[in-house]
Design a protein around this motif. Structure first.
Motif, PDB file in Angstrom:
ATOM      1  N   ASN A   1      -2.427 -49.739 -13.045  1.00 15.64           N
ATOM      2  CA  ASN A   1      -2.751 -49.056 -14.302  1.00 15.64           C
ATOM      3  C   ASN A   1      -4.234 -48.691 -14.368  1.00 15.64           C
ATOM      4  OD1 ASN A   1      -0.112 -49.122 -15.342  1.00 15.64           O
ATOM      5  ND2 ASN A   1      -0.421 -51.198 -16.117  1.00 15.64           N
ATOM      6  N   ASN A   2      -4.751 -48.189 -13.196  1.00 16.86           N
ATOM      7  CA  ASN A   2      -6.151 -47.766 -13.062  1.00 16.86           C
ATOM      8  C   ASN A   2      -7.145 -48.918 -13.158  1.00 16.86           C
ATOM      9  OD1 ASN A   2      -5.348 -45.123 -12.711  1.00 16.86           O
ATOM     10  ND2 ASN A   2      -5.687 -44.551 -14.856  1.00 16.86           N
ATOM     11  N   ASN A   3      -6.673 -50.147 -13.088  1.00 22.80           N
ATOM     12  CA  ASN A   3      -7.567 -51.300 -13.117  1.00 22.80           C
ATOM     13  C   ASN A   3      -7.961 -51.781 -11.703  1.00 22.80           C
ATOM     14  OD1 ASN A   3      -7.606 -51.555 -15.979  1.00 22.80           O
ATOM     15  ND2 ASN A   3      -5.560 -52.501 -15.895  1.00 22.80           N
ATOM     16  N   MET A   4      -7.299 -51.263 -10.677  1.00 25.17           N
ATOM     17  CA  MET A   4      -7.619 -51.591  -9.286  1.00 25.17           C
ATOM     18  C   MET A   4      -7.709 -50.284  -8.505  1.00 25.17           C
ATOM     19  SD  MET A   4      -7.771 -54.953  -8.986  1.00 25.17           S
ATOM     20  CE  MET A   4      -7.479 -55.280  -7.264  1.00 25.17           C
ATOM     21  N   LEU A   5      -8.847 -50.051  -7.871  1.00 22.26           N
ATOM     22  CA  LEU A   5      -9.053 -48.798  -7.130  1.00 22.26           C
ATOM     23  C   LEU A   5      -8.627 -48.986  -5.665  1.00 22.26           C
ATOM     24  CD1 LEU A   5     -12.529 -47.782  -8.633  1.00 22.26           C
ATOM     25  CD2 LEU A   5     -10.222 -47.174  -9.401  1.00 22.26           C
ATOM     26  N   LEU A   6      -7.340 -49.222  -5.491  1.00 23.45           N
ATOM     27  CA  LEU A   6      -6.822 -49.439  -4.138  1.00 23.45           C
ATOM     28  C   LEU A   6      -6.402 -48.144  -3.458  1.00 23.45           C
ATOM     29  CD1 LEU A   6      -4.651 -52.628  -4.754  1.00 23.45           C
ATOM     30  CD2 LEU A   6      -7.008 -52.471  -3.925  1.00 23.45           C
ATOM     31  N   GLY A   7      -6.048 -47.143  -4.209  1.00 23.98           N
ATOM     32  CA  GLY A   7      -5.620 -45.878  -3.643  1.00 23.98           C
ATOM     33  C   GLY A   7      -4.187 -45.576  -3.996  1.00 23.98           C
ATOM     34  N   GLY A   8      -3.761 -44.364  -3.595  1.00 25.54           N
ATOM     35  CA  GLY A   8      -2.401 -43.937  -3.895  1.00 25.54           C
ATOM     36  C   GLY A   8      -2.094 -42.659  -3.135  1.00 25.54           C
ATOM     37  N   ILE A   9      -0.944 -42.069  -3.505  1.00 25.02           N
ATOM     38  CA  ILE A   9      -0.506 -40.821  -2.865  1.00 25.02           C
ATOM     39  C   ILE A   9      -0.873 -39.687  -3.802  1.00 25.02           C
ATOM     40  CG2 ILE A   9       1.464 -39.595  -1.891  1.00 25.02           C
ATOM     41  CD1 ILE A   9       2.861 -42.278  -1.586  1.00 25.02           C
ATOM     42  N   PHE A  10      -1.987 -38.990  -3.453  1.00 27.47           N
ATOM     43  CA  PHE A  10      -2.556 -38.021  -4.386  1.00 27.47           C
ATOM     44  C   PHE A  10      -2.686 -36.640  -3.739  1.00 27.47           C
ATOM     45  CE2 PHE A  10      -4.802 -42.072  -5.627  1.00 27.47           C
ATOM     46  CZ  PHE A  10      -4.048 -42.294  -6.766  1.00 27.47           C
ATOM     47  N   HIS A  11      -2.701 -35.657  -4.644  1.00 25.38           N
ATOM     48  CA  HIS A  11      -3.192 -34.319  -4.320  1.00 25.38           C
ATOM     49  C   HIS A  11      -4.486 -34.129  -5.108  1.00 25.38           C
ATOM     50  CE1 HIS A  11      -3.255 -29.939  -3.763  1.00 25.38           C
ATOM     51  NE2 HIS A  11      -3.529 -29.858  -5.079  1.00 25.38           N
ATOM     52  N   ALA A  12      -5.427 -33.352  -4.583  1.00 29.82           N
ATOM     53  CA  ALA A  12      -6.713 -33.185  -5.271  1.00 29.82           C
ATOM     54  C   ALA A  12      -7.157 -31.730  -5.181  1.00 29.82           C
ATOM     55  CB  ALA A  12      -7.770 -34.102  -4.658  1.00 29.82           C
ATOM     56  N   ALA A  13      -8.035 -31.353  -6.104  1.00 32.40           N
ATOM     57  CA  ALA A  13      -8.609 -30.010  -6.147  1.00 32.40           C
ATOM     58  C   ALA A  13     -10.013 -30.115  -6.721  1.00 32.40           C
ATOM     59  CB  ALA A  13      -7.749 -29.076  -6.987  1.00 32.40           C
ATOM     60  N   VAL A  14     -10.865 -29.143  -6.358  1.00 33.68           N
ATOM     61  CA  VAL A  14     -12.270 -29.147  -6.796  1.00 33.68           C
ATOM     62  C   VAL A  14     -12.441 -28.084  -7.881  1.00 33.68           C
ATOM     63  CG1 VAL A  14     -14.667 -28.774  -6.089  1.00 33.68           C
ATOM     64  CG2 VAL A  14     -13.073 -29.964  -4.545  1.00 33.68           C
ATOM     65  N   GLU A  15     -13.025 -28.517  -8.970  1.00 32.07           N
ATOM     66  CA  GLU A  15     -13.318 -27.601 -10.071  1.00 32.07           C
ATOM     67  C   GLU A  15     -14.825 -27.372 -10.156  1.00 32.07           C
ATOM     68  OE1 GLU A  15     -13.130 -27.478 -14.978  1.00 32.07           O
ATOM     69  OE2 GLU A  15     -12.046 -29.033 -13.855  1.00 32.07           O
ATOM     70  N   VAL A  16     -15.221 -26.098 -10.161  1.00 27.69           N
ATOM     71  CA  VAL A  16     -16.635 -25.751 -10.287  1.00 27.69           C
ATOM     72  C   VAL A  16     -16.719 -24.381 -10.973  1.00 27.69           C
ATOM     73  CG1 VAL A  16     -16.699 -24.749  -7.945  1.00 27.69           C
ATOM     74  CG2 VAL A  16     -18.830 -25.480  -9.060  1.00 27.69           C
ATOM     75  N   TYR A  17     -17.612 -24.292 -11.971  1.00 22.84           N
ATOM     76  CA  TYR A  17     -17.787 -23.079 -12.755  1.00 22.84           C
ATOM     77  C   TYR A  17     -16.451 -22.632 -13.378  1.00 22.84           C
ATOM     78  CZ  TYR A  17     -22.484 -22.715 -10.824  1.00 22.84           C
ATOM     79  OH  TYR A  17     -23.782 -22.962 -10.483  1.00 22.84           O
ATOM     80  N   GLY A  18     -15.673 -23.610 -13.852  1.00 23.73           N
ATOM     81  CA  GLY A  18     -14.454 -23.308 -14.612  1.00 23.73           C
ATOM     82  C   GLY A  18     -13.268 -22.894 -13.766  1.00 23.73           C
ATOM     83  N   VAL A  19     -13.374 -22.966 -12.428  1.00 17.13           N
ATOM     84  CA  VAL A  19     -12.263 -22.575 -11.541  1.00 17.13           C
ATOM     85  C   VAL A  19     -11.937 -23.754 -10.625  1.00 17.13           C
ATOM     86  CG1 VAL A  19     -11.478 -20.948  -9.777  1.00 17.13           C
ATOM     87  CG2 VAL A  19     -12.990 -20.154 -11.627  1.00 17.13           C
ATOM     88  N   GLU A  20     -10.626 -23.962 -10.454  1.00 13.88           N
ATOM     89  CA  GLU A  20     -10.200 -25.040  -9.567  1.00 13.88           C
ATOM     90  C   GLU A  20      -9.735 -24.446  -8.235  1.00 13.88           C
ATOM     91  OE1 GLU A  20      -7.737 -28.412 -11.098  1.00 13.88           O
ATOM     92  OE2 GLU A  20      -6.305 -27.697  -9.594  1.00 13.88           O
ATOM     93  N   TRP A  21     -10.250 -25.080  -7.158  1.00 13.08           N
ATOM     94  CA  TRP A  21      -9.949 -24.624  -5.790  1.00 13.08           C
ATOM     95  C   TRP A  21      -9.185 -25.732  -5.052  1.00 13.08           C
ATOM     96  CZ3 TRP A  21     -11.529 -19.673  -4.896  1.00 13.08           C
ATOM     97  CH2 TRP A  21     -12.520 -19.164  -5.729  1.00 13.08           C
ATOM     98  N   SER A  22      -8.095 -25.337  -4.397  1.00 15.89           N
ATOM     99  CA  SER A  22      -7.298 -26.318  -3.663  1.00 15.89           C
ATOM    100  C   SER A  22      -6.766 -25.691  -2.377  1.00 15.89           C
ATOM    101  CB  SER A  22      -6.137 -26.817  -4.523  1.00 15.89           C
ATOM    102  OG  SER A  22      -5.247 -25.743  -4.807  1.00 15.89           O
TER     103      SER A  22
END
Length: 386
Positions: free
Chosen positions: A69-90
């Protein structure tokens, strides 16, 4: 390559990132909204998604447990994207375009479930520079090279954040992906190594068998061929050696008569010269002995009397006769060697006669001297007794 941001798409509010154990002390609310207005315009955000859509409850439950429940930063199966100047890039697989890079409204990816946003820092690039950077990365990150383990959206976000100057993405975000990549690469390397070792073993085995088989098949022929070649070489060398010896023997046989004739003439001439010199020395020696004997006789006559003097004269006369006879004999021998048919073969007789004559003369003179010495000794002993 990139679709423009659709302003009509619902954009969920950003949620605060997990705090780990620290959140237990700060009344952390995982559903709280992140106020992005407090950040600079060039702030770089990392938007994190649970892999899969709203219907995929399995991945969300796995991540809920692994993150506690976000109390342990062990990791997970994620997708990610970078947001800069109001636009998200993936980045991901796209069957419609060559590039795998796409732009969408922040936190609105249609294939994954938005989870939270992590602020990473401010980029020094302007909007135009960021656009140019993404144009370049879009060419490098092709859709066909996408791989869910080794070349995925997390790898792209990491590369983009480094280019923007925001540093690497948080370790807990791509920990599972890096672990899976490591395990997969290790297993592949081990499998490839095992296959390579097996292939090397098979190759070595085949080469050894081939070498042994070739050796067994060719050993008799090789040995016989080598022996035959050696015998042929020996035969050729033997014939050549016999021919050389025969030629040299014939040359020597042809040259022997000439050398014998020259040698015979030289020996005849040398014998004649020696005979003449021996005769001369014999005469001189006889005269010297006679003179010496005469002097000794005169002195002996003065000391010992007439009888001893007479004996000395007789010795001198006999010595002179022996010397003269020796000289005549040597001259006769030399003359025979020069004029006789066997002159060459008799050259050695000349040297024997000369040496024998000189020895006879020396022996006679020595005997006479010893006799004279014994007589003198007896005379002195008689005088002492009287």
């Amino acid at each position: 390559m990139m679709d423009p941001v659709d302003s009509s798409t619902f954009v969920p509010p950003p949620r605060v990132p997990p705090r780990g154990l620290v959140g237990l002390l700060d009344d952390y609310d995982p559903n709280a909204t992140l106020d992005t207005s407090q950040f600079a315009p060039g702030e770089v955000f990392l938007n994190i998604y649970d892999l899969g859509g709203q219907q995929d409850e399995t991945v969300r439950q796995i991540n809920q447990v692994s993150m506690a429940n976000n109390n342990m930063l062990l990791g997970g199966i994620f997708h990610a994207a970078v947001e800069v100047y109001g636009v998200e890039w993936s980045y991901g697989f796209n069957d419609r375009e060559t590039s795998g890079v796409s732009q969408i409204a922040p936190r609105t990816h249609p294939q994954h479930t938005y989870r939270s946003t992590v602020p990473l820092g401010v980029t020094n690039m302007g909007e135009a520079e960021v656009e140019a950077l993404l144009e370049r990365l879009a060419k490098e990150w092709e859709s066909s090279t996408y791989d869910p383990i080794h070349h995925n959206s997390l790898n792209f976000c990491h590369a983009l954040c480094l280019d923007l100057g925001a540093g690497r993405i948080p370790g807990w975000v791509d920990r599972a992906s890096r672990t899976a990549s490591f395990l997969d690469q290790t297993s592949k390397t081990a499998a490839e190594g095992a296959l390579e070792a097996a292939e090397i073993a098979r190759t070595v085995k085949n080469e050894v068998e081939q070498t042994v088989r070739s050796t067994l098949e060719n050993v008799d022929e090789d040995v016989l061929g080598g022996a035959t070649e050696a015998m042929e070489t020996l035969r050729r060398e033997s014939i050549r050696a016999v021919e050389v010896v025969s030629a040299q023997t014939q040359e020597l046989a042809d040259a022997l008569p000439v050398h014998a004739q020259v040698l015979g003439g030289a020996m005849q001439q040398h014998a004649l010269v020696v005979g003449e010199r021996v005769q001369q020395h014999g005469q001189v020696l006889g005269e010297a002995v006679q003179q010496h004997a005469q002097i000794m006789g005169e002195k002996a006559q003065e000391i010992l009397g007439d009888d001893i003097a007479q004996q000395a004269q007789e010795i001198a006369g006999k010595t002179k006769e022996h010397a003269q006879a020796l000289g005549r004999s040597l001259w006769s021998r030399a003359h025979e060697l020069v004029s006789g048919p066997a002159a060459t073969g008799r050259s050695n007789d000349l040297w024997d006669s000369a040496l024998g004559g000189l020895g006879l003369l020396g022996g006679a003179a020595g005997a006479q001297a010893q006799q004279q010495q014994r007589a003198d000794t007896q005379e002195r002993q008689q005088q002492q007794q009287q």
